[in-house]
Write an enzyme that holds these catalytic residues in place. Structure first.
Site, PDB file in Angstrom:
ATOM      1  N   THR A  93      -5.226   8.653  -9.431  1.00 33.18           N
ATOM      2  CA  THR A  93      -6.404   8.473  -8.586  1.00 33.18           C
ATOM      3  C   THR A  93      -7.203   7.295  -9.151  1.00 33.18           C
ATOM      4  O   THR A  93      -7.305   7.135 -10.364  1.00 33.18           O
ATOM      5  CB  THR A  93      -7.296   9.736  -8.548  1.00 33.18           C
ATOM      6  OG1 THR A  93      -7.523  10.196  -9.873  1.00 33.18           O
ATOM      7  CG2 THR A  93      -6.645  10.859  -7.753  1.00 33.18           C
ATOM      8  N   SER A 121      -3.423   5.319 -12.277  1.00 27.21           N
ATOM      9  CA  SER A 121      -3.477   4.583 -11.006  1.00 27.21           C
ATOM     10  C   SER A 121      -3.527   3.080 -11.249  1.00 27.21           C
ATOM     11  O   SER A 121      -4.122   2.606 -12.212  1.00 27.21           O
ATOM     12  CB  SER A 121      -4.727   5.010 -10.233  1.00 27.21           C
ATOM     13  OG  SER A 121      -5.041   4.061  -9.235  1.00 27.21           O
ATOM     14  N   GLN A 142       1.366   4.136 -11.950  1.00 32.29           N
ATOM     15  CA  GLN A 142       1.500   4.030 -10.494  1.00 32.29           C
ATOM     16  C   GLN A 142       1.208   2.606 -10.039  1.00 32.29           C
ATOM     17  O   GLN A 142       0.269   1.974 -10.519  1.00 32.29           O
ATOM     18  CB  GLN A 142       0.527   4.999  -9.810  1.00 32.29           C
ATOM     19  CG  GLN A 142       0.540   4.929  -8.287  1.00 32.29           C
ATOM     20  CD  GLN A 142      -0.571   4.067  -7.721  1.00 32.29           C
ATOM     21  OE1 GLN A 142      -1.700   4.115  -8.216  1.00 32.29           O
ATOM     22  NE2 GLN A 142      -0.272   3.276  -6.704  1.00 32.29           N
ATOM     23  N   TYR A 144       1.178  -0.304  -6.549  1.00 26.31           N
ATOM     24  CA  TYR A 144       1.464  -0.851  -5.230  1.00 26.31           C
ATOM     25  C   TYR A 144       2.006  -2.240  -5.515  1.00 26.31           C
ATOM     26  O   TYR A 144       1.795  -2.775  -6.601  1.00 26.31           O
ATOM     27  CB  TYR A 144       0.186  -0.993  -4.396  1.00 26.31           C
ATOM     28  CG  TYR A 144      -0.559   0.285  -4.140  1.00 26.31           C
ATOM     29  CD1 TYR A 144       0.013   1.316  -3.401  1.00 26.31           C
ATOM     30  CD2 TYR A 144      -1.854   0.460  -4.608  1.00 26.31           C
ATOM     31  CE1 TYR A 144      -0.685   2.484  -3.153  1.00 26.31           C
ATOM     32  CE2 TYR A 144      -2.563   1.622  -4.366  1.00 26.31           C
ATOM     33  CZ  TYR A 144      -1.968   2.631  -3.632  1.00 26.31           C
ATOM     34  OH  TYR A 144      -2.655   3.781  -3.387  1.00 26.31           O
ATOM     35  N   THR A 170       3.821   3.971  -5.068  1.00 30.77           N
ATOM     36  CA  THR A 170       3.192   4.651  -3.922  1.00 30.77           C
ATOM     37  C   THR A 170       3.496   3.864  -2.657  1.00 30.77           C
ATOM     38  O   THR A 170       3.220   2.665  -2.581  1.00 30.77           O
ATOM     39  CB  THR A 170       1.668   4.781  -4.138  1.00 30.77           C
ATOM     40  OG1 THR A 170       1.459   5.570  -5.300  1.00 30.77           O
ATOM     41  CG2 THR A 170       0.988   5.429  -2.946  1.00 30.77           C
ATOM     42  N   ARG A 179     -11.227   5.184   5.990  1.00 32.25           N
ATOM     43  CA  ARG A 179     -11.984   6.162   5.205  1.00 32.25           C
ATOM     44  C   ARG A 179     -13.372   6.303   5.834  1.00 32.25           C
ATOM     45  O   ARG A 179     -14.318   5.605   5.448  1.00 32.25           O
ATOM     46  CB  ARG A 179     -12.083   5.706   3.745  1.00 32.25           C
ATOM     47  CG  ARG A 179     -10.737   5.355   3.100  1.00 32.25           C
ATOM     48  CD  ARG A 179     -10.010   6.585   2.601  1.00 32.25           C
ATOM     49  NE  ARG A 179      -8.597   6.339   2.329  1.00 32.25           N
ATOM     50  CZ  ARG A 179      -8.089   5.850   1.217  1.00 32.25           C
ATOM     51  NH1 ARG A 179      -8.883   5.539   0.223  1.00 32.25           N
ATOM     52  NH2 ARG A 179      -6.783   5.684   1.066  1.00 32.25           N
ATOM     53  N   LYS A 242       6.338   7.792  -4.377  1.00 34.68           N
ATOM     54  CA  LYS A 242       5.290   8.753  -4.000  1.00 34.68           C
ATOM     55  C   LYS A 242       4.859   8.499  -2.564  1.00 34.68           C
ATOM     56  O   LYS A 242       4.469   7.373  -2.220  1.00 34.68           O
ATOM     57  CB  LYS A 242       4.085   8.591  -4.938  1.00 34.68           C
ATOM     58  CG  LYS A 242       2.872   9.413  -4.565  1.00 34.68           C
ATOM     59  CD  LYS A 242       1.818   9.303  -5.647  1.00 34.68           C
ATOM     60  CE  LYS A 242       0.580  10.110  -5.342  1.00 34.68           C
ATOM     61  NZ  LYS A 242      -0.319   9.455  -4.369  1.00 34.68           N
ATOM     62  N   HIS A 266      -0.944  11.482   0.262  1.00 35.79           N
ATOM     63  CA  HIS A 266      -2.075  10.767  -0.311  1.00 35.79           C
ATOM     64  C   HIS A 266      -3.357  11.603  -0.190  1.00 35.79           C
ATOM     65  O   HIS A 266      -4.441  11.077   0.089  1.00 35.79           O
ATOM     66  CB  HIS A 266      -2.264   9.415   0.386  1.00 35.79           C
ATOM     67  CG  HIS A 266      -2.726   8.320  -0.528  1.00 35.79           C
ATOM     68  ND1 HIS A 266      -1.882   7.366  -1.046  1.00 35.79           N
ATOM     69  CD2 HIS A 266      -3.946   8.037  -1.040  1.00 35.79           C
ATOM     70  CE1 HIS A 266      -2.571   6.533  -1.811  1.00 35.79           C
ATOM     71  NE2 HIS A 266      -3.838   6.920  -1.824  1.00 35.79           N
ATOM     72  N   ARG A 269      -5.491  11.383   3.057  1.00 34.07           N
ATOM     73  CA  ARG A 269      -6.538  10.358   3.165  1.00 34.07           C
ATOM     74  C   ARG A 269      -6.049   9.105   3.861  1.00 34.07           C
ATOM     75  O   ARG A 269      -6.804   8.161   4.045  1.00 34.07           O
ATOM     76  CB  ARG A 269      -7.039   9.981   1.771  1.00 34.07           C
ATOM     77  CG  ARG A 269      -7.586  11.136   1.000  1.00 34.07           C
ATOM     78  CD  ARG A 269      -7.624  10.832  -0.484  1.00 34.07           C
ATOM     79  NE  ARG A 269      -8.704   9.955  -0.860  1.00 34.07           N
ATOM     80  CZ  ARG A 269      -8.526   8.763  -1.419  1.00 34.07           C
ATOM     81  NH1 ARG A 269      -7.329   8.305  -1.647  1.00 34.07           N
ATOM     82  NH2 ARG A 269      -9.573   8.029  -1.761  1.00 34.07           N
ATOM     83  N   GLY A 299      -3.462  19.435  -2.187  1.00 30.69           N
ATOM     84  CA  GLY A 299      -4.093  20.728  -1.953  1.00 30.69           C
ATOM     85  C   GLY A 299      -3.867  21.779  -3.031  1.00 30.69           C
ATOM     86  O   GLY A 299      -4.215  22.939  -2.815  1.00 30.69           O
ATOM     87  N   GLY A 320      -4.929  15.993  -7.827  1.00 29.08           N
ATOM     88  CA  GLY A 320      -5.793  14.825  -7.678  1.00 29.08           C
ATOM     89  C   GLY A 320      -7.270  15.155  -7.812  1.00 29.08           C
ATOM     90  O   GLY A 320      -7.873  15.055  -8.881  1.00 29.08           O
TER      91      GLY A 320
HETATM   92  C1  FNR Z   1      -6.118   9.252  -4.587  1.00 23.41           C
HETATM   93  N1  FNR Z   1      -4.736   9.092  -4.484  1.00 23.41           N
HETATM   94  C2  FNR Z   1      -4.151   7.953  -4.973  1.00 23.41           C
HETATM   95  N2  FNR Z   1      -2.791   7.810  -4.942  1.00 23.41           N
HETATM   96  C3  FNR Z   1      -2.189   6.716  -5.473  1.00 23.41           C
HETATM   97  O1  FNR Z   1      -0.963   6.632  -5.454  1.00 23.41           O
HETATM   98  N3  FNR Z   1      -2.954   5.729  -6.034  1.00 23.41           N
HETATM   99  C4  FNR Z   1      -4.300   5.779  -6.099  1.00 23.41           C
HETATM  100  O2  FNR Z   1      -4.941   4.875  -6.629  1.00 23.41           O
HETATM  101  C5  FNR Z   1      -4.935   6.915  -5.533  1.00 23.41           C
HETATM  102  N4  FNR Z   1      -6.292   7.038  -5.547  1.00 23.41           N
HETATM  103  C6  FNR Z   1      -6.900   8.199  -5.124  1.00 23.41           C
HETATM  104  C7  FNR Z   1      -8.268   8.341  -5.240  1.00 23.41           C
HETATM  105  C8  FNR Z   1      -8.878   9.530  -4.861  1.00 23.41           C
HETATM  106  C9  FNR Z   1     -10.357   9.670  -5.002  1.00 23.41           C
HETATM  107  C10 FNR Z   1      -8.096  10.598  -4.342  1.00 23.41           C
HETATM  108  C11 FNR Z   1      -8.730  11.903  -3.932  1.00 23.41           C
HETATM  109  C12 FNR Z   1      -6.736  10.447  -4.204  1.00 23.41           C
HETATM  110  C13 FNR Z   1      -3.894  10.193  -3.967  1.00 23.41           C
HETATM  111  C14 FNR Z   1      -3.499  11.129  -5.104  1.00 23.41           C
HETATM  112  O3  FNR Z   1      -2.574  10.533  -5.964  1.00 23.41           O
HETATM  113  C15 FNR Z   1      -2.852  12.415  -4.601  1.00 23.41           C
HETATM  114  O4  FNR Z   1      -1.800  12.104  -3.734  1.00 23.41           O
HETATM  115  C16 FNR Z   1      -3.821  13.362  -3.887  1.00 23.41           C
HETATM  116  O5  FNR Z   1      -5.105  13.272  -4.425  1.00 23.41           O
HETATM  117  C17 FNR Z   1      -3.312  14.798  -4.029  1.00 23.41           C
HETATM  118  O6  FNR Z   1      -4.103  15.669  -3.306  1.00 23.41           O
HETATM  119  P1  FNR Z   1      -5.294  16.563  -3.942  1.00 23.41           P
HETATM  120  O7  FNR Z   1      -4.780  17.188  -5.221  1.00 23.41           O
HETATM  121  O8  FNR Z   1      -6.429  15.633  -4.180  1.00 23.41           O
HETATM  122  O9  FNR Z   1      -5.544  17.541  -2.868  1.00 23.41           O
END
Ligand code: FNR
Length: 373
Positions: A93, A121, A142, A144, A170, A179, A242, A266, A269, A299, A320
């Site tokens: 994250t 991240s 992780q 991109y 990812t 968002r 991912k 993700h 989101r 979740g 996350g």
């Molecule tokens: C993320 N997620 C995410 N994924 C990723 O590959 N790179 C990233 O930089 C981010 N940044 C990020 C920021 C925030 C604030 C959130 C909430 C999520 C997605 C993250 O890796 C993951 O897939 C989800 O957060 C999993 O779901 P839960 O546990 O938040 O419900």
């Protein structure tokens, strides 16, 4: 509308077209004839509850086994050969200094204290080297892929040199999802840097759109299956993908020689109306057929959620939002508390279900709605 400035009204009026375009891009279907299908997807926002609620709804029941000696429970497992105390890892994250001044360094220490793997991240607000030197836990990185491949290559090299053990690519962000909460809240970032100093102080979007523009300008939306070979050519680290949600993509990932798959939307989101991840986990697991480990996120809020995901074939889960909440509340200690809470709950669930180790958690321990029909 009464409460809105004129420019906000204009933005709302423009939304359907923007949303349509974004939905099409994120669905991977650029052709015009898919527009009709895509337009039906446009509607109310779906977000965190998508994944969380599905754990309660679709998979409503566990099937415990009785009269098993459960005096000793072993939750430990391995991911890519690395032993961790429980099948609960930290999802990548971005921007942890939003939550706490010590940012990812505190998160990494919390993960290390719980003896688990953190995925750092690409949007970390501490450098790769700072995180690496803060503790000696196993870490994955992780990424991109930037349009400027040299930047990606540099980041990969730095991660490799700093002892990161795997790359997590990812793949569900060819563009940033809309968002709307950021737009509505007029999100303004504090002064932050990212790994390359590229975002630096410019996230003061006002209308929440700066990050969208940043991603669009810098990330390579053309990156596809054929380009995995390029990534492979610049690293000796194993690569996990991912963002897999379908059996077709899972099979393609295996064919592409990927070392692991993460079922993820993700955190709901990116693209509205993606399925809750727990509802597609089993189909991906079947498609992969044990050739590579399947990890899962989305979740996970309870030990019972971890148990269900493992019962449906996940090797481990990633968490996350709860980690960020723990970090915001109490820094490194908060991260550790969240992890230990989940571990305690998983341990109890295993004991009450008659499972001595994670290998004992089977498909038979989970009853789904489908089976009830
Ligand atoms: C993320 N997620 C995410 N994924 C990723 O590959 N790179 C990233 O930089 C981010 N940044 C990020 C920021 C925030 C604030 C959130 C909430 C999520 C997605 C993250 O890796 C993951 O897939 C989800 O957060 C999993 O779901 P839960 O546990 O938040 O419900």
């Amino acid at each position: 509308l009464a409460a809105m400035e004129e420019h906000e009204v204009k933005r709302v009026l423009e939304m359907p077209r923007d949303e349509l375009e974004l939905t099409i891009a994120l669905s991977g279907c650029p052709s015009q004839n898919r527009r009709g299908v895509c337009s039906t997807l446009i509607g109310e926002m779906a977000s965190e509850p998508v994944n969380v609620n599905e754990f309660k709804n679709w998979l409503s029941k566990l099937q415990p086994r009785i009269l098993v000696d459960v005096t000793k429970i072993d939750m430990s497992t391995t991911v890519l050969g690395y032993r961790i105390s429980a099948p609960i890892m930290l999802a990548p994250t971005a921007m942890h200094q939003f939550a706490h001044p010590e940012g990812e360094v505190a998160t990494a220490r919390g993960a290390a204290a719980s003896n688990t793997i953190m995925v750092l991240s690409y949007g970390s607000t501490c450098t790769i080297e700072e995180v690496a030197s803060s503790c000696n836990a196993v870490r994955f990185f992780q990424l991109y892929v930037y349009k400027r491949r040299d930047i990606t290559a540099q980041l990969v090299q730095r991660a490799e040199k700093s002892g990161f053990k795997a790359l997590v690519l990812t793949v569900d962000v060819p563009r940033l999802g809309r968002r709307e909460a950021d737009i509505k809240n007029k999100m303004v970032a504090p002064q932050l840097r990212n790994l390359e100093g590229l975002i630096s102080t410019t996230l003061d979007s006002g209308d929440g759109s700066r990050l969208t523009t940043y991603i669009k300008e810098t990330m390579d939306a053309s990156f596809c299956w054929e380009d995995i070979g390029w990534l492979r050519s610049i690293t000796s680290l194993p690569i996990l993908i991912k963002g897999v949600l379908t059996d077709e993509d899972a099979r393609m990932a295996v064919e592409a020689g990927i070392e692991g798959i993460i079922v993820s939307n993700h955190g709901a989101r990116q693209l509205d109306y993606t399925p809750a991840t727990i509802s597609v986990l089993e189909e991906v697991v079947h498609a992969v057929g044990g050739k590579v480990p399947v990890l899962f996120d989305g979740g996970v809020r309870r030990g019972t959620d971890v148990f269900k995901a493992l019962g449906l074939g996940a090797k481990a889960v990633l968490v996350g939002r709860p980690i960020i909440y723990g970090l915001a509340a109490m820094g490194e200690y908060g991260v550790r508390c969240v992890l230990e809470m989940l571990k305690d709950e998983l341990e109890l669930t295993m004991a009450l279900s008659g499972c001595l180790s994670v290998q004992h958690i089977t498909r038979g321990h989970v009853r789904t709605e489908r089976e009830k029909l």
